[in-house]
Design an enzyme around this catalytic site. Sequence first.
Site, short mmCIF file in Angstrom:
data_model
loop_
_atom_site.label_atom_id
_atom_site.label_comp_id
_atom_site.label_asym_id
_atom_site.label_seq_id
_atom_site.Cartn_x
_atom_site.Cartn_y
_atom_site.Cartn_z
N ASP A 184 0.40 -13.89 -32.82
CA ASP A 184 1.11 -13.71 -34.08
C ASP A 184 2.57 -13.91 -33.69
O ASP A 184 3.17 -13.04 -33.05
CB ASP A 184 0.90 -12.29 -34.63
CG ASP A 184 1.62 -12.09 -35.95
OD1 ASP A 184 2.74 -12.62 -36.10
OD2 ASP A 184 1.08 -11.40 -36.83
N HIS A 185 3.14 -15.05 -34.04
CA HIS A 185 4.43 -15.40 -33.43
C HIS A 185 5.55 -14.44 -33.84
O HIS A 185 6.56 -14.35 -33.16
CB HIS A 185 4.80 -16.87 -33.70
CG HIS A 185 5.34 -17.14 -35.07
ND1 HIS A 185 4.55 -17.29 -36.17
CD2 HIS A 185 6.61 -17.29 -35.51
CE1 HIS A 185 5.32 -17.52 -37.23
NE2 HIS A 185 6.58 -17.53 -36.86
N HIS A 211 1.63 -11.32 -40.16
CA HIS A 211 3.02 -11.01 -39.81
C HIS A 211 3.52 -9.72 -40.46
O HIS A 211 4.11 -8.87 -39.79
CB HIS A 211 3.94 -12.16 -40.25
CG HIS A 211 3.52 -13.51 -39.74
ND1 HIS A 211 2.98 -13.68 -38.49
CD2 HIS A 211 3.57 -14.74 -40.29
CE1 HIS A 211 2.72 -14.97 -38.31
NE2 HIS A 211 3.06 -15.63 -39.39
C1 BG6 Z 1 3.47 -19.14 -40.24
C2 BG6 Z 1 2.94 -19.50 -41.60
O1 BG6 Z 1 2.60 -18.27 -39.58
O2 BG6 Z 1 4.74 -18.52 -40.37
C3 BG6 Z 1 3.92 -20.39 -42.33
O3 BG6 Z 1 1.70 -20.15 -41.46
C4 BG6 Z 1 5.28 -19.77 -42.37
O4 BG6 Z 1 3.45 -20.67 -43.65
C5 BG6 Z 1 5.73 -19.34 -40.99
O5 BG6 Z 1 6.18 -20.74 -42.89
C6 BG6 Z 1 7.02 -18.55 -41.05
O6 BG6 Z 1 7.49 -18.33 -39.75
P1 BG6 Z 1 9.05 -18.14 -39.46
O7 BG6 Z 1 9.11 -17.87 -38.00
O8 BG6 Z 1 9.70 -19.43 -39.86
O9 BG6 Z 1 9.49 -17.00 -40.30
#
Ligand code: BG6
Length: 509
Positions: A185-186, A248
């Site tokens: 989960d980045h 997230h």
């Molecule tokens: C991803 C989603 O996990 O996270 C995307 O699949 C989303 O739809 C993205 O745009 C948002 O990540 P960040 O790091 O740009 O807030």
Amino acid sequence: MQSARKPDATIIIIFGAGGDLTWRKITPAFYNLFLDGWLPDKFAVIGLDIKEMSDDQYRERLHDGIDQFSRSGKSKQEDWEKFAQLINYRKADFTNSKSYEDLSKQILEIEKTWGEKSNRIFYMAIPPAFIEPIADQLGKSDLAEDKDRARIVVEKPFGRDLTSARNLNKILCNIFNECQIYRIDHYLGKETVQNMIAFRFANALFEPIWNRNYIDHVQITVAEQVGVEHRGGYYENAGALRDMIQNHLLQLLCLVAMEPPVSFNADEVRNKKVDVLRAIRKYKSDEVNSHAVRGQYDKGWIEGKKVISYREEPGVNNNSETETFAAIKFFIDNWRWHDVPFYLRSGKRMAERISVITIQFKPVPHSAFPAESIENWHPNRLILNIQPARGIKLRFQAKKPGLKMILNPVEMDFNYDHIYSTDPPEAYETLILDVMLGDATLFMRGDQVEAAWEIIMPILDKWQIASSADFPNYVSGTWGPEEAEALIAKDGHNWIMLQAKSVEGSQMK
Ligand code: BG6
């Protein structure tokens, strides 16, 4: 999360090496780890994909990705040439055992030249449908036999509902031990998100008041200005609830609500998060409408540019009922949080790109000040800015300078850009390094993913059967549908006004 040590000899095998994720995120992350001296001395990437390409053709594609997306900017020729030597490519059919036999030979050859065995990291940068056949083939081959050295990295979405997530866990756990599985989960790799653990548990100041006695409610907003871009096909089957809230936002909620861990052992931290997920109230079908709101963007304006509606995006059905916005009020039924609402919202094509957590404290129990001094009285508020502004603010009342006692809200402000001169690593750098080091603290454990799906399922089910007749129901470039305002207004609150562009971070109403 790790201390400063380099990983042991490592070979990363990327399934889906020709895809967007490898190009935009994974390889630029490796490149920056290389520049910063974090890669082990014995390190190789083997990219696998269906397309015929030579090593050099493949390297050139990655070079282009690094130049476009690396946080360190365009690569220097000398650095790139050294890095390029670490990258190999092979055409592979993921369902054919021969591809795995050839891969195994290549890995053994590399290990022979190194004179030692390596960690083998199988990175699934592929659509979810491929995970099962690949895991199956890995299980049949000798590639993942060494349980101490083989690891698998799985990107989200991890399933599309509780049943499919359980199945996927079962498939992976047939071949790998849980400690070998790294579910990404980045958000958990973001510097400001990791700092939440430091903020909460390295300071004695807030913990005593971090509970229902002092906190009125919590708001978590993850707003994006982008639409679905080229991902209409994927997004049609996902929607904001699956794409953002299930993973997230619930992870952010866990970091706000978890009990202090006894140690930073991966399982200890994850146990504490699972406790939160299990305590979140699950809604019955007839409770969903009063706790959850969905929306879909119509055409509108973003940063002065006209943008199309969701239903006009490529790959999207022109009667689509997929939500691009979701706002939900959650409760955590435990001793610490009983009756404290947690309002979560996330959407695409919103007014700003901003991710913020707001902890709203309760008002003082008794005001000793005369009425004229408290016109501008606001209870304390703590704002954790995740992105793009990075920092923490605390709002409190102060006396306005002058001959009278007039109160006025002011802020204490910690802003990363004012304190630190270097750019923090990208989330993928942190996470990839942790996989190489074997630290799973920032990754989702199987039971965590399932617990998050259990919370989301009643809402998904309800939205599946009840049509969203009013879609599209918010104009691009706004803060979402009116119902989202009503969701929070009926409790006497409002969504805190956010302005990403402000140098100081979020402003407050
Ligand atoms: C991803 C989603 O996990 O996270 C995307 O699949 C989303 O739809 C993205 O745009 C948002 O990540 P960040 O790091 O740009 O807030």
